[in-house]
Design an enzyme around this catalytic site. Sequence first.
Site, short mmCIF file in Angstrom:
data_model
loop_
_atom_site.label_atom_id
_atom_site.label_comp_id
_atom_site.label_asym_id
_atom_site.label_seq_id
_atom_site.Cartn_x
_atom_site.Cartn_y
_atom_site.Cartn_z
CG ASP A 160 2.40 0.96 -1.76
OD1 ASP A 160 2.42 -0.11 -1.15
OD2 ASP A 160 1.42 1.34 -2.42
CG HIS A 188 -1.60 -0.61 -3.52
ND1 HIS A 188 -0.64 -0.44 -2.56
CD2 HIS A 188 -2.54 -1.40 -2.95
CE1 HIS A 188 -0.98 -1.10 -1.47
NE2 HIS A 188 -2.13 -1.69 -1.69
#
Length: 336
Positions: A160, A188
């Site tokens: 990410d 996440h």
Amino acid sequence: MAKPIKKIAVTGGAGQIAYNLLFRIASGEMLGFDQPIALHILELPDAMKALEGVKMELEDCAFPLLKEIKIGSDPKEIFKGVHVALLVGAKPRGPGMERGDLLNDNGKIFVEQGRALNDVADPDVKVLVVGNPCNTNCLIAMSNAPRIPRKNFHAMTRLDQNRASYQLAEKSGNPVDSVTNVLIWGNHSSTQVPDFLNAKIKGKPAVEVIKDTQWLENDFINSVQKRGAAIIAARGKSSAASAANGAIDAIKAIFTPTKPGEWFSSGVYSAGNPYGIDENLFFSFPCRSKGDGTYEVIPNVPWNDFLKGKIKLTEKELIEERELVTNKLGVEKIHG
Ligand SMILES: NC(=O)c1ccc[n+]([C@@H]2O[C@H](COP(=O)([O-])OP(=O)(O)OC[C@H]3O[C@@H](n4cnc5c(N)ncnc54)[C@H](O)[C@@H]3O)[C@@H](O)[C@H]2O)c1
């Protein structure tokens, strides 16, 4: 004199992330080009034939640093003495499956693997959980491995972070390596908080370089949060090469001294965190390392009201995930 061999476990060895990960680890990219390694690869019995094919290909690369390849389905065999464990293997979310069902199914995997690591891994093994939902799976693994220091567990949010870095570089027309201090807060998942407030481009605040608040607060955050889904829509499969790259970057980050003034994101255990986040979660924070495999959470990275609101939402989601798992898998271990 040659360094002693480091044993690296990878689970889900016949899967698509592992196929993009194992060869790069074996080449020396993760632990260094002077570090001999052994690969210990875990798979389910049904996928063992495919894993044998992967093993043959690893052999055919004739990697000088790769001293041994061990494959099998018993975590207690595969995790014996490992120094690094990348827990990638997990069930994908099936059609109509609720988050609670996925957590329950995958939770069992991480109960078993946490126990096995506890029993047979090197006592200072560093563990990176990639299999989703990785933050809560990591909490389960850690909770079942009381012998291993809690700070040795990480849930992967590095992919990410890398996605966010690229978006900022592209928008500002700068090379990606001029973007620093990019940070993901929280889970996440699609509630993750990519932080543009503290990011820098060529050493200047990203908000001063990209003066488009509308883009930063909406397009940027949404595109990072939903990048995984966009890749599935385009490729028909979830991200694999970039996920493997994120795993390599995540491990490298704890074995390389962090540059002064910079940080990396990792989902780490929240006990004692300086941000007032619930103390029993795996939460992605700004971290720095001396390069010895340890890290510390960096305090005083500022939030504005916009970020604070979003960070509270991702925290809430993680608390809900924990409740779903603990209700089904036995609460006391996780809250113990
Ligand atoms: N954290 C992240 O940024 C991130 C990014 C991408 C994917 N992921 C997750 O990584 C996981 C793996 O993704 P993939 O694309 O490689 O999936 P995949 O389906 O291609 O491979 C998973 C492999 O794991 C194996 N497996 C399942 N249970 C196992 C167990 N108990 N022990 C050992 N092996 C087991 C399966 O047999 C399969 O070969 C998924 O949960 C995915 O959602 C995480």
